[in-house]
Design a protein around this motif. Structure first.
Motif, short mmCIF file in Angstrom:
data_model
loop_
_atom_site.label_atom_id
_atom_site.label_comp_id
_atom_site.label_asym_id
_atom_site.label_seq_id
_atom_site.Cartn_x
_atom_site.Cartn_y
_atom_site.Cartn_z
N PRO A 187 0.83 -1.24 -0.04
CA PRO A 187 -0.16 0.14 0.08
C PRO A 187 0.79 1.15 0.03
CG PRO A 187 -0.67 -1.42 1.59
CD PRO A 187 0.48 -2.02 1.16
N TYR A 194 -1.64 -1.43 -5.52
CA TYR A 194 -2.82 -1.78 -4.44
C TYR A 194 -4.16 -0.93 -4.72
CZ TYR A 194 -4.75 -1.34 0.36
OH TYR A 194 -5.68 -1.21 1.37
N VAL A 197 -6.60 -2.66 -7.16
CA VAL A 197 -7.32 -3.43 -6.40
C VAL A 197 -8.62 -2.96 -5.62
CG1 VAL A 197 -7.25 -5.47 -4.73
CG2 VAL A 197 -5.44 -5.14 -6.30
N LEU A 198 -8.20 -1.87 -4.73
CA LEU A 198 -9.20 -1.28 -4.07
C LEU A 198 -10.25 -0.52 -4.69
CD1 LEU A 198 -7.72 0.13 -0.77
CD2 LEU A 198 -8.79 -2.10 -1.40
N GLN A 205 -12.80 -5.62 -0.56
CA GLN A 205 -12.23 -5.07 0.55
C GLN A 205 -11.06 -5.53 1.04
OE1 GLN A 205 -14.94 -5.47 3.91
NE2 GLN A 205 -15.25 -7.50 3.69
N ASP A 206 -9.98 -4.73 1.53
CA ASP A 206 -8.99 -5.00 2.20
C ASP A 206 -9.32 -5.83 3.56
OD1 ASP A 206 -6.61 -5.52 3.21
OD2 ASP A 206 -5.65 -3.63 2.57
N SER A 207 -8.97 -6.90 3.84
CA SER A 207 -9.29 -7.83 4.93
C SER A 207 -8.66 -6.76 6.34
CB SER A 207 -9.26 -9.05 5.19
OG SER A 207 -8.07 -9.34 5.00
N GLU A 217 0.69 -6.52 11.05
CA GLU A 217 0.35 -6.04 9.62
C GLU A 217 1.29 -6.45 8.40
OE1 GLU A 217 0.09 -1.37 7.94
OE2 GLU A 217 0.27 -1.98 9.79
N ARG A 235 3.86 -4.91 3.45
CA ARG A 235 2.79 -5.78 3.33
C ARG A 235 2.27 -5.90 1.97
NH1 ARG A 235 -3.51 -5.06 3.75
NH2 ARG A 235 -3.13 -2.90 3.84
N TYR A 238 -2.24 -10.52 0.84
CA TYR A 238 -3.32 -10.12 1.02
C TYR A 238 -4.40 -11.09 1.25
CZ TYR A 238 -1.38 -5.52 -0.10
OH TYR A 238 -0.21 -4.28 -0.30
N PHE A 240 -8.17 -10.23 -0.01
CA PHE A 240 -9.33 -9.31 -0.48
C PHE A 240 -10.64 -10.00 -0.59
CE2 PHE A 240 -5.36 -7.40 -2.13
CZ PHE A 240 -5.61 -5.89 -1.66
N TYR A 250 -8.09 -10.12 11.67
CA TYR A 250 -6.91 -10.27 11.05
C TYR A 250 -5.71 -10.68 11.53
CZ TYR A 250 -3.28 -8.45 7.88
OH TYR A 250 -2.11 -8.53 7.05
#
Length: 273
Positions: A187, A194, A197-198, A205-207, A217, A235, A238, A240, A250
Motif C-alpha cells: 500500500p 494496491y 485492487v481497491l 475490501q482489504d481484510s 500487519e 505488506r 493479502y 481481499f 486479521y
C-alpha cells in the motif's frame, strides 16, 4: 470460519520438512476452511505421484509429482485426521529445477479453473503467471476462491496487465469473491497496484482494513527474493473479499512470535463471520 494465505517458499527453506509439519500443525489447530498457497514447488525431475488424495485437476493439468509441496501437506493432514480437497496450477520454472505453482485447499470440493494473466506463456520466463480459481463453499455459502501470485508494478507486462486480466476473468462470477496471495504491491506505493485492487469494479475490501480486530500487519520484514534491496516492513500478501463477507479478525502468522517462521513471507489469516 478461518482462512489462510501463505507464500510457502517451499523447498527453498532450511529444514523444509520440519516447516511443512509446522504449517500442518497450525492448519489443524486453527481448522481453516480455505487455504491459498503460493510458490508451491515440485522438482522437475521427481517422479509422478502414485495417488493424489482429494485432488481436483484443472483442464490440461500439469502432472503432480510425489514431492509436490501441497500434495505432501494434504497427505500429512489426512494422516492426522483432517481431510482437505485441493488443486494446483503451474506457473513457471523456478530456480531452474522446480515446477512452481499455486494451490488451493478447501474442506469442501473444488471446481478449479486456471486463467493465464500474463502475456507470456513460456515456462522458462518467470513472468508467466496464472491465477487458480476454485468454486467451493464456506459452510453453506458458495464462494469463488482465487489463489494469486502476481508480478511487480514496474515489471514489463507486470501487475497492471495481470490485474486487468483478473478482472475480466472474474467479472461474471456471482458468488462472493475471496482473492488471496502474494500481490507484490505494498500500500505504501501510492497510485500503483494496491489502488487498482481497491478501486476495482470487482468491489473488493482489504481484510486488514475491514477487520474489527488486528494482530500484526506486515508480511515481509527484510530483503527477500524479488525485493532484494528492501529495507522496510512491507505488506504484500493479502486477503481481499467481497464486502458481504464480514471480517472479524486479521492476524499475521509464521512471524516467529506465536507461530514459527516457515517461509521468507509471513502468513495472513482472517476470520469471516
Amino acid at each position: 470460519m478461518n482462512i489462510l494465505t501463505l507464500n510457502t517458499h517451499s523447498w527453498l527453506e532450511e529444514q523444509p520438512l520440519e516447516k511443512l509439519q509446522q504449517l500442518a500443525d497450525q492448519i489443524i489447530k486453527a481448522d481453516y476452511e480455505v487455504i491459498a498457497l503460493q510458490e508451491v514447488n515440485q522438482r522437475m525431475d521427481s517422479l509422478p505421484a502414485i495417488s493424489t488424495h482429494n485432488f481436483h485437476p484443472t483442464e490440461k493439468q500439469q502432472p503432480i509429482h510425489e514431492d509436490n509441496f501441497a500434495h505432501l501437506l494434504v497427505q500429512r493432514l489426512q494422516e492426522q485426521g483432517h481431510d482437505y480437497h485441493w488443486s494446483w496450477a503451474y506457473n513457471h520454472i523456478g530456480y531452474s529445477i522446480y515446477h512452481e505453482g499455486v494451490a488451493l485447499l478447501s474442506k469442501q470440493p473444488i471446481i478449479p479453473e486456471i486463467v493465464l494473466v500474463s502475456d507470456t506463456t513460456d515456462p522458462n520466463d518467470y513472468r508467466t503467471r496464472v491465477i487458480l480459481i476454485g468454486q467451493t463453499k464456506l459452510a453453506e455459502q458458495s464462494i469463488t476462491a482465487v489463489c494469486c501470485h502476481y508480478s511487480w508494478w514496474l515489471e514489463t507486462g507486470g501487475f497492471k496487465h495481470e490485474w486487468q486480466k483478473t478482472e475480466r476473468a472474474l467479472q461474471h462470477h456471482t458468488a462472493p469473491l475471496l482473492l488471496m496471495g502474494d500481490f507484490n504491491n505494498p500500500p505504501s506505493l501510492a497510485k500503483t497496484g494496491y489502488d487498482l485492487v481497491l478501486n476495482s469494479p470487482l468491489q473488493l475490501q482489504d481484510s486488514f482494513l475491514a477487520a474489527a480486530e488486528k494482530l500484526g500487519e506486515h508480511t515481509v520484514e527484510k530483503a527477500i527474493d524479488g525485493w532484494g534491496a528492501n529495507q522496510e516492513k512491507l505488506r504484500i500478501d493479502y486477503i481481499f473479499t467481497s464486502p458481504e463477507l464480514a471480517i472479524t479478525d486479521y492476524q499475521i502468522l509464521f512471524d516467529g512470535k506465536q507461530t514459527p517462521v516457515v517461509s521468507d513471507h509471513f502468513g495472513v489469516a482472517v476470520t469471516i463471520k
